[in-house]
Design a protein around this motif. Sequence first.
Motif, PDB file in Angstrom:
ATOM      1  N   SER A 260       0.820  -1.219   0.000  1.00  0.00           N
ATOM      2  CA  SER A 260       0.000   0.000   0.000  1.00  0.00           C
ATOM      3  C   SER A 260       0.852   1.266   0.000  1.00  0.00           C
ATOM      4  N   SER A 261       2.084   1.188   0.547  1.00  0.00           N
ATOM      5  CA  SER A 261       2.943   2.371   0.592  1.00  0.00           C
ATOM      6  C   SER A 261       3.496   2.734  -0.780  1.00  0.00           C
ATOM      7  N   LEU A 262       3.371   1.829  -1.750  1.00  0.00           N
ATOM      8  CA  LEU A 262       3.896   2.074  -3.094  1.00  0.00           C
ATOM      9  C   LEU A 262       2.845   2.692  -4.024  1.00  0.00           C
ATOM     10  N   LEU A 263       1.594   2.759  -3.565  1.00  0.00           N
ATOM     11  CA  LEU A 263       0.525   3.279  -4.430  1.00  0.00           C
ATOM     12  C   LEU A 263       0.774   4.710  -4.907  1.00  0.00           C
ATOM     13  N   PRO A 264       1.301   5.623  -4.058  1.00  0.00           N
ATOM     14  CA  PRO A 264       1.582   6.979  -4.576  1.00  0.00           C
ATOM     15  C   PRO A 264       2.576   6.984  -5.734  1.00  0.00           C
ATOM     16  N   PHE A 265       3.562   6.092  -5.693  1.00  0.00           N
ATOM     17  CA  PHE A 265       4.519   5.999  -6.795  1.00  0.00           C
ATOM     18  C   PHE A 265       3.826   5.498  -8.063  1.00  0.00           C
ATOM     19  N   ILE A 266       2.929   4.534  -7.898  1.00  0.00           N
ATOM     20  CA  ILE A 266       2.235   3.954  -9.050  1.00  0.00           C
ATOM     21  C   ILE A 266       1.351   5.007  -9.717  1.00  0.00           C
ATOM     22  N   GLU A 267       0.641   5.785  -8.900  1.00  0.00           N
ATOM     23  CA  GLU A 267      -0.298   6.768  -9.443  1.00  0.00           C
ATOM     24  C   GLU A 267       0.411   7.937 -10.114  1.00  0.00           C
ATOM     25  N   ALA A 268       1.588   8.323  -9.588  1.00  0.00           N
ATOM     26  CA  ALA A 268       2.291   9.496 -10.129  1.00  0.00           C
ATOM     27  C   ALA A 268       3.272   9.147 -11.239  1.00  0.00           C
ATOM     28  N   ALA A 269       3.449   7.865 -11.521  1.00  0.00           N
ATOM     29  CA  ALA A 269       4.479   7.456 -12.486  1.00  0.00           C
ATOM     30  C   ALA A 269       4.235   8.022 -13.878  1.00  0.00           C
ATOM     31  N   GLY A 270       2.953   8.209 -14.242  1.00  0.00           N
ATOM     32  CA  GLY A 270       2.638   8.727 -15.577  1.00  0.00           C
ATOM     33  C   GLY A 270       3.100  10.157 -15.796  1.00  0.00           C
ATOM     34  N   VAL A 271       3.469  10.831 -14.696  1.00  0.00           N
ATOM     35  CA  VAL A 271       3.959  12.206 -14.807  1.00  0.00           C
ATOM     36  C   VAL A 271       5.416  12.311 -14.371  1.00  0.00           C
ATOM     37  N   TYR A 379       5.494  -7.350  -7.169  1.00  0.00           N
ATOM     38  CA  TYR A 379       5.950  -7.086  -5.802  1.00  0.00           C
ATOM     39  C   TYR A 379       5.032  -7.777  -4.794  1.00  0.00           C
ATOM     40  N   GLY A 380       3.718  -7.674  -5.021  1.00  0.00           N
ATOM     41  CA  GLY A 380       2.791  -8.389  -4.150  1.00  0.00           C
ATOM     42  C   GLY A 380       3.001  -9.888  -4.214  1.00  0.00           C
ATOM     43  N   GLU A 381       3.276 -10.392  -5.425  1.00  0.00           N
ATOM     44  CA  GLU A 381       3.563 -11.818  -5.586  1.00  0.00           C
ATOM     45  C   GLU A 381       4.831 -12.208  -4.841  1.00  0.00           C
ATOM     46  N   ALA A 382       5.859 -11.336  -4.882  1.00  0.00           N
ATOM     47  CA  ALA A 382       7.117 -11.629  -4.202  1.00  0.00           C
ATOM     48  C   ALA A 382       6.928 -11.686  -2.690  1.00  0.00           C
ATOM     49  N   ALA A 440      14.545  -5.964  -5.130  1.00  0.00           N
ATOM     50  CA  ALA A 440      14.917  -5.531  -6.482  1.00  0.00           C
ATOM     51  C   ALA A 440      13.710  -4.931  -7.208  1.00  0.00           C
ATOM     52  N   ILE A 441      12.534  -5.552  -7.049  1.00  0.00           N
ATOM     53  CA  ILE A 441      11.323  -5.013  -7.674  1.00  0.00           C
ATOM     54  C   ILE A 441      10.977  -3.662  -7.071  1.00  0.00           C
ATOM     55  N   TYR A 442      11.175  -3.516  -5.765  1.00  0.00           N
ATOM     56  CA  TYR A 442      10.914  -2.233  -5.099  1.00  0.00           C
ATOM     57  C   TYR A 442      11.776  -1.127  -5.705  1.00  0.00           C
ATOM     58  N   TYR A 443      13.052  -1.408  -5.941  1.00  0.00           N
ATOM     59  CA  TYR A 443      13.929  -0.392  -6.533  1.00  0.00           C
ATOM     60  C   TYR A 443      13.562  -0.139  -7.993  1.00  0.00           C
ATOM     61  N   HIS A 444      13.071  -1.152  -8.691  1.00  0.00           N
ATOM     62  CA  HIS A 444      12.584  -0.935 -10.059  1.00  0.00           C
ATOM     63  C   HIS A 444      11.384   0.005 -10.061  1.00  0.00           C
ATOM     64  N   ILE A 445      10.518  -0.138  -9.076  1.00  0.00           N
ATOM     65  CA  ILE A 445       9.351   0.748  -8.976  1.00  0.00           C
ATOM     66  C   ILE A 445       9.803   2.184  -8.713  1.00  0.00           C
ATOM     67  N   LEU A 446      10.778   2.335  -7.823  1.00  0.00           N
ATOM     68  CA  LEU A 446      11.302   3.679  -7.539  1.00  0.00           C
ATOM     69  C   LEU A 446      11.898   4.312  -8.786  1.00  0.00           C
ATOM     70  N   TYR A 447      12.681   3.535  -9.532  1.00  0.00           N
ATOM     71  CA  TYR A 447      13.318   4.086 -10.733  1.00  0.00           C
ATOM     72  C   TYR A 447      12.294   4.393 -11.816  1.00  0.00           C
ATOM     73  N   THR A 448      11.376   3.483 -12.055  1.00  0.00           N
ATOM     74  CA  THR A 448      10.375   3.675 -13.114  1.00  0.00           C
ATOM     75  C   THR A 448       9.500   4.876 -12.824  1.00  0.00           C
ATOM     76  N   SER A 449       9.227   5.139 -11.543  1.00  0.00           N
ATOM     77  CA  SER A 449       8.386   6.282 -11.183  1.00  0.00           C
ATOM     78  C   SER A 449       9.182   7.566 -11.053  1.00  0.00           C
ATOM     79  N   GLY A 450      10.496   7.516 -11.290  1.00  0.00           N
ATOM     80  CA  GLY A 450      11.314   8.731 -11.228  1.00  0.00           C
ATOM     81  C   GLY A 450      11.637   9.173  -9.820  1.00  0.00           C
ATOM     82  N   ASN A 451      11.679   8.220  -8.885  1.00  0.00           N
ATOM     83  CA  ASN A 451      11.928   8.572  -7.481  1.00  0.00           C
ATOM     84  C   ASN A 451      13.188   7.921  -6.926  1.00  0.00           C
ATOM     85  N   LEU A 452      14.109   7.535  -7.802  1.00  0.00           N
ATOM     86  CA  LEU A 452      15.355   6.908  -7.340  1.00  0.00           C
ATOM     87  C   LEU A 452      16.533   7.792  -7.729  1.00  0.00           C
TER      88      LEU A 452
END
Length: 452
Positions: A260-271, A379-382, A440-452
């Motif tokens: 649930s803490s990753l949802l803000p990254f998911i929602e803002a990734a398009g920008v 990530y949820g699967e992991a 590793a998936i967590y860091y991929h999410i950070l990078y893809t959303s522009g937050n790494l």
Amino acid sequence: MYNYIYYYRKSYFMAAVSMTLLMLSTTFASAQAQPGNGYKLSLTEAVQFAKDQNKWIKAASIEENAAGEDRKDAYDAALPTVNVNSSYQRFSDLTLFSQGLSHSTTIPLPPTKNAAALGVDALFNIYGGGKLKALQKEETSRFKLAGLNARDQSGNIALQTASQYLDLVKLNDLQKFILDQLKRAQSRLKNINSLYKNQKVTRSDVLRAEVTLSNVELSLQQNENDIAIANQKLDVLMNVPDSVRIAPADSAGMTKPESSSLLPFIEAAGVSSYSVQRAAENVELQRARLRGVQSNNKPTLSFYTAYGINYPNFLVFPPVNQAYALGFVGLKAQYNISSLYHNKSKVAAGKLRVKELEIQQAAYTDNVHTEIKSYYIKYGEALTRISVNEHSVEQAEVNYRIVNNKYLNQLALLTDLLDADNLYQESRFNLVRAQTDALAIYYHILYTSGNL
């Protein structure tokens, strides 16, 4: 002389080496020193150090600074253009011909053989059809793109560093598991030899136990080599000497963020995604280029002035041997009529390229949404896989103990015991792999959303 140069270069080299070592010791001051030339670093420390020291990031930062200077140059173009000029001539005698090229007469050049001029002129662009503003906007977009590239490079290196760090964690844990398996294989071979002496097992069991022990020893050597390779890759990413050994301070069981803490990254990734931001800035860059092309269809207005001292005075007739000073101010208006047809296709092409880049921006946004949602699902699967593997490790450990006791009491085959041992080893490694994969998936999410 040559000896002096040699000693100077040698002293300079030693000073450079000392400075490098001082920087390394200062940077690793917060890290826990290990025996030899090793340092114990957490995942966060390793990532931050790589972002500060990596060569690719430094190169991208230099390019950003260069783009900043280009942007300043575009704004400096709005300043007046000022020129200072001077000249001096020494003339020869004047030759006069009365009949064709014959009957020549030579006289001194009136009023003097010397001529000189010294002056200053200035030009200030009042209105250029928007060309200067378009250039400034274009260079500003280039500067922003360079900044995005630098941040993207920094995030990419951070992602690679995190991946290498987690690989090193995984290999170090595997090293412990192999050492445990080696102890079990040695103990098992010792027990089987005792059983063989008492004629309770066949020679084939002894041979198979020896082969298993050899395979474990080979796996141990292979894993040590993999650790050395992973450490070298991490050294390159962190821009430290190859001799530096990095010991991970974090384990695979470190705390994982909740989904649930990753949802803000998911929602803002398009920008916020680097690729989407870059695509949006490319659109602005092309629009600035289009405005620059369209400015060719507009008139220009400039203010210009000049003042100078000249010698001799050629403004009167006959010329007078005297110096004079003269200046002027004026306005210059210009309109290129041919731009109406010369510029037509260029404007059309510019508009089409803007539309193309807008479509690409939308495509990048779709790709980012798809990619980051996939990472979120994985990530949820992991996290689920971690819980399952934790239970599997407990079951595999109990199973191994049961089968081992059965074999010692001749109630099970050696094949069953080796299978139970491999199952226990595999389940432990699968747990570590699931834990590191989640990070590793967590860091991929950070990078893809522009937050790494």
